[in-house]
Scaffold this active site. Structure first.
Site, PDB file in Angstrom:
ATOM      1  N   GLY A  21       0.777  -1.234   0.000  1.00 14.16           N
ATOM      2  CA  GLY A  21       0.000   0.000   0.000  1.00 14.16           C
ATOM      3  C   GLY A  21       0.804   1.277   0.000  1.00 14.16           C
ATOM      4  O   GLY A  21       0.233   2.369  -0.035  1.00 14.16           O
ATOM      5  N   GLY A  80       3.811  -3.699  -3.699  1.00 12.87           N
ATOM      6  CA  GLY A  80       3.642  -4.008  -5.119  1.00 12.87           C
ATOM      7  C   GLY A  80       3.969  -2.762  -5.925  1.00 12.87           C
ATOM      8  O   GLY A  80       5.039  -2.619  -6.513  1.00 12.87           O
ATOM      9  N   ARG A  81       3.036  -1.811  -5.868  1.00 13.50           N
ATOM     10  CA  ARG A  81       3.174  -0.555  -6.615  1.00 13.50           C
ATOM     11  C   ARG A  81       4.523   0.119  -6.359  1.00 13.50           C
ATOM     12  O   ARG A  81       5.168   0.592  -7.292  1.00 13.50           O
ATOM     13  CB  ARG A  81       2.048   0.385  -6.177  1.00 13.50           C
ATOM     14  CG  ARG A  81       1.906   1.607  -7.040  1.00 13.50           C
ATOM     15  CD  ARG A  81       0.961   2.618  -6.366  1.00 13.50           C
ATOM     16  NE  ARG A  81      -0.285   2.038  -5.935  1.00 13.50           N
ATOM     17  CZ  ARG A  81      -1.404   1.990  -6.665  1.00 13.50           C
ATOM     18  NH1 ARG A  81      -1.416   2.498  -7.872  1.00 13.50           N
ATOM     19  NH2 ARG A  81      -2.503   1.440  -6.179  1.00 13.50           N
ATOM     20  N   ARG A  95      -6.580   2.528 -15.304  1.00 20.41           N
ATOM     21  CA  ARG A  95      -6.597   3.271 -14.038  1.00 20.41           C
ATOM     22  C   ARG A  95      -7.234   4.672 -14.119  1.00 20.41           C
ATOM     23  O   ARG A  95      -7.978   5.048 -13.217  1.00 20.41           O
ATOM     24  CB  ARG A  95      -5.195   3.336 -13.426  1.00 20.41           C
ATOM     25  CG  ARG A  95      -4.608   1.934 -13.166  1.00 20.41           C
ATOM     26  CD  ARG A  95      -3.392   1.948 -12.261  1.00 20.41           C
ATOM     27  NE  ARG A  95      -3.737   2.332 -10.910  1.00 20.41           N
ATOM     28  CZ  ARG A  95      -3.546   3.516 -10.389  1.00 20.41           C
ATOM     29  NH1 ARG A  95      -2.977   4.462 -11.104  1.00 20.41           N
ATOM     30  NH2 ARG A  95      -3.918   3.789  -9.159  1.00 20.41           N
ATOM     31  N   CYS A 150     -13.500   2.426 -27.790  1.00 21.96           N
ATOM     32  CA  CYS A 150     -14.810   3.021 -28.096  1.00 21.96           C
ATOM     33  C   CYS A 150     -15.595   3.315 -26.831  1.00 21.96           C
ATOM     34  O   CYS A 150     -16.596   2.655 -26.521  1.00 21.96           O
ATOM     35  CB  CYS A 150     -15.585   2.099 -29.025  1.00 21.96           C
ATOM     36  SG  CYS A 150     -14.802   2.062 -30.621  1.00 21.96           S
ATOM     37  N   TYR A 172      -0.069  -2.091 -12.033  1.00 22.24           N
ATOM     38  CA  TYR A 172      -1.504  -2.175 -12.325  1.00 22.24           C
ATOM     39  C   TYR A 172      -1.870  -1.637 -13.714  1.00 22.24           C
ATOM     40  O   TYR A 172      -2.941  -1.062 -13.896  1.00 22.24           O
ATOM     41  CB  TYR A 172      -2.319  -1.478 -11.218  1.00 22.24           C
ATOM     42  CG  TYR A 172      -2.037  -2.044  -9.848  1.00 22.24           C
ATOM     43  CD1 TYR A 172      -2.468  -3.336  -9.521  1.00 22.24           C
ATOM     44  CD2 TYR A 172      -1.313  -1.331  -8.893  1.00 22.24           C
ATOM     45  CE1 TYR A 172      -2.192  -3.873  -8.274  1.00 22.24           C
ATOM     46  CE2 TYR A 172      -1.033  -1.869  -7.642  1.00 22.24           C
ATOM     47  CZ  TYR A 172      -1.475  -3.136  -7.339  1.00 22.24           C
ATOM     48  OH  TYR A 172      -1.192  -3.676  -6.115  1.00 22.24           O
TER      49      TYR A 172
HETATM   50  N1  LLP Z   1      -1.019  -7.200  -0.254  1.00 20.61           N
HETATM   51  C1  LLP Z   1      -2.340  -7.367  -0.420  1.00 20.61           C
HETATM   52  C2  LLP Z   1      -3.041  -8.354   0.386  1.00 20.61           C
HETATM   53  C3  LLP Z   1      -3.041  -6.609  -1.368  1.00 20.61           C
HETATM   54  O1  LLP Z   1      -4.339  -6.763  -1.505  1.00 20.61           O
HETATM   55  C4  LLP Z   1      -2.325  -5.663  -2.161  1.00 20.61           C
HETATM   56  C5  LLP Z   1      -3.020  -4.881  -3.178  1.00 20.61           C
HETATM   57  C6  LLP Z   1      -0.943  -5.532  -1.967  1.00 20.61           C
HETATM   58  C7  LLP Z   1      -0.318  -6.311  -0.991  1.00 20.61           C
HETATM   59  C8  LLP Z   1      -0.091  -4.591  -2.774  1.00 20.61           C
HETATM   60  O2  LLP Z   1      -0.456  -3.279  -2.619  1.00 20.61           O
HETATM   61  P1  LLP Z   1       0.425  -2.108  -3.249  1.00 20.61           P
HETATM   62  O3  LLP Z   1       1.741  -2.083  -2.525  1.00 20.61           O
HETATM   63  O4  LLP Z   1       0.617  -2.423  -4.682  1.00 20.61           O
HETATM   64  O5  LLP Z   1      -0.363  -0.888  -3.033  1.00 20.61           O
HETATM   65  N2  LLP Z   1      -5.646  -1.992  -8.934  1.00 20.61           N
HETATM   66  C9  LLP Z   1      -5.473  -0.948  -7.944  1.00 20.61           C
HETATM   67  C10 LLP Z   1      -4.684  -1.435  -6.756  1.00 20.61           C
HETATM   68  C11 LLP Z   1      -5.312  -2.631  -6.090  1.00 20.61           C
HETATM   69  C12 LLP Z   1      -4.487  -3.129  -4.945  1.00 20.61           C
HETATM   70  C13 LLP Z   1      -5.011  -4.428  -4.460  1.00 20.61           C
HETATM   71  N3  LLP Z   1      -4.247  -5.005  -3.413  1.00 20.61           N
HETATM   72  C14 LLP Z   1      -4.810   0.253  -8.598  1.00 20.61           C
HETATM   73  O6  LLP Z   1      -4.523   0.197  -9.790  1.00 20.61           O
HETATM   74  O7  LLP Z   1      -4.597   1.273  -7.945  1.00 20.61           O
END
Ligand code: LLP
Length: 439
Positions: free
Chosen positions: A247, A290-291, A328, A359, A388
């Site tokens: 997150g 992740g991000r 996004r 479209c 993403y």
């Molecule tokens: N761990 C769990 C259990 C998660 O559900 C997620 C993301 C992460 C880690 C990684 O989170 P990050 O570090 O990437 O923020 N599609 C959306 C984001 C959805 C995130 C879902 N879970 C977007 O494009 O903003």
């Protein structure tokens, strides 16, 4: 926002990882996802080092949902990170890449029987359980397989992070996890502790994504530890692992200020020490970024196909991609920064709307983009698309998905081939009417 290796020459040519982006576009076509190895490596090291500096056992599990393909999983393994997967497909990708199953954590609010079986038979490190139904299913399946499944319980601590509603997950009424309210989590813990074929190893909570403050992460750690402490008092149960999820926000715009990782983790560590009871060992700390690993390492190259003047002096710059490769902006009103490659500083800047090719009126990649002299045939670079984008890509309008390349020190490596029209047709079968319709 931009990859660390970004360079721009006096005539406006842009390179990343020592590779000119216009050359890349000529060789691989557009749209094209480009990832910079240096930036990826630097972000992974940053997490590893921040964790190591705490001097408590910990693990960084890259969240594959942000971006995953075989080469990425291989790189993650090589760099010494674990992997968070959320589906059989991600799990198979990780296993094919040779990732040690013990370093895989399997998430998801729905895991099919087939996926659970795959995880159990490959002995993944931890399965993160999201419902009582799933808990019972895992216990039963582990029994049938003659094994004990290692699990974490996903908890929702009631923390509302300030981020887009669709990517908030810590609130009590979230579809994810067990709420730390109304005895919901308590029931799950009691049931798990009584089971003979699961071993409860700890707790997990992911409160949301693209969080630009530090406070919610500390509050999350506090909530999980206070809750753990209540189980220590009640049943002498203490977690081996505490998984705080991902997150961590990134920069999409120059004014975005991501939280400072080191100080945030130092506060988490203090909380860990404060809550660990005498006679117990502090739980191993897990993070799942992740991000923040992959977003800024990536960009997308598009060709400008039309520059269209409509009413009220509004100008659309239409490109050969859009919501199929980057959903996004349409889904979360996400804002991206972009730049036209090959434009010297003396060319005029113009405020335009970057439109995608799909479209849908909603397929707008960027509203009010300040671009330097955008012309048909130019290369448009959209920054910060590493996370993403590819992982959420679709073949809407039957437009094939772009290729992914990695650049490093002047070299290019193809990570994912561009989908072709033939690829799109591969799974289609001709019309074969059932007997009742033939008449
Ligand atoms: N761990 C769990 C259990 C998660 O559900 C997620 C993301 C992460 C880690 C990684 O989170 P990050 O570090 O990437 O923020 N599609 C959306 C984001 C959805 C995130 C879902 N879970 C977007 O494009 O903003």
């Amino acid at each position: 926002m931009r990859p660390d290796t970004y360079m721009k020459s006096s005539n406006g040519q842009i390179s990343i990882g020592g590779v000119d982006l216009q050359d890349l576009a000529k060789t691989y076509g557009t749209p094209l996802y480009v990832l910079d190895y240096h930036t990826l490596h630097q972000r992974m090291c940053r997490f590893q080092e921040a964790m190591a500096s705490l001097h408590v056992p910990g693990q960084v599990m890259y969240a594959g949902k942000a971006f995953l393909c075989r080469a990425m999983a291989e790189l993650v393994a090589r760099e010494g990170l674990g992997l968070d997967v959320v589906s059989g497909g991600e799990l198979v990708t990780a296993l094919t890449a040779g990732m040690d199953p013990q370093r895989i954590v399997f998430h998801g609010n729905v895991k099919t029987r087939e996926e659970i079986r795959l995880a159990l038979t490959h002995h993944v490190g931890e399965i993160v359980v999201d419902s009582l139904d799933e808990l019972r299913r895992i216990d039963q399946m582990a029994r049938e397989l003659g094994m004990v499944a290692s699990i974490l319980l996903r908890l929702t601590p009631g923390i509302e992070a300030h981020t887009h509603e669709f990517i908030r997950t810590g609130q009590f009424d979230s579809k994810f996890g067990f709420a730390l309210k109304e005895g919901i989590a308590d029931e799950a813990v009691s049931v798990a502790l009584d089971m003979s074929h699961v071993r409860l190893d700890g707790f997990h909570a992911h409160i949301g994504s693209q969080i630009l403050e530090g406070e919610p992460f500390v509050a999350n750690a506090q909530a999980l530890l206070a809750y753990s402490r209540s189980w220590w008092e009640r049943a002498r149960f203490w977690p081996r692992y505490l998984d705080l999820g991902g997150g961590f926000g990134v920069r999409y715009q120059p004014e975005d200020r991501p939280p400072e990782l080191e100080s945030l983790l130092a506060r988490v560590k203090d909380t860990l020490m404060e809550y660990t009871p005498e006679g117990a060992t502090p739980p191993e700390l897990w993070l799942e970024p992740g991000r923040s690993i992959v977003s800024e390492a990536g960009c997308t190259l598009y060709t400008i196909e039309a520059v269209k003047h409509v009413v009220d002096e509004k100008v659309y710059v239409a490109v050969d991609g859009g919501m199929g490769d980057n959903i996004r902006p349409a889904l979360y009103q996400a804002k991206y920064a972009a730049e036209v490659a090959g434009k010297p500083e003396n060319r005029p800047e113009q405020v335009v709307t970057v439109a995608g090719r799909y479209c849908e009126s909603g397929d707008i990649l960027i509203k009010d983009a300040l671009l330097r002299d955008p012309q048909v045939g130019d290369l448009l670079v959209v920054w910060g698309t590493g996370a993403y984008n590819y992982s959420m890509a679709s073949t809407y309008n039957r437009v094939p998905r772009p290729a992914v390349v990695l650049v490093h020190d002047g070299d290019v490596s193809l990570w994912v081939e561009r989908e072709s029209w033939e690829d799109l047709m591969r799974q289609d079968r001709p019309l074969d009417l059932v007997t009742s319709l033939k008449a």
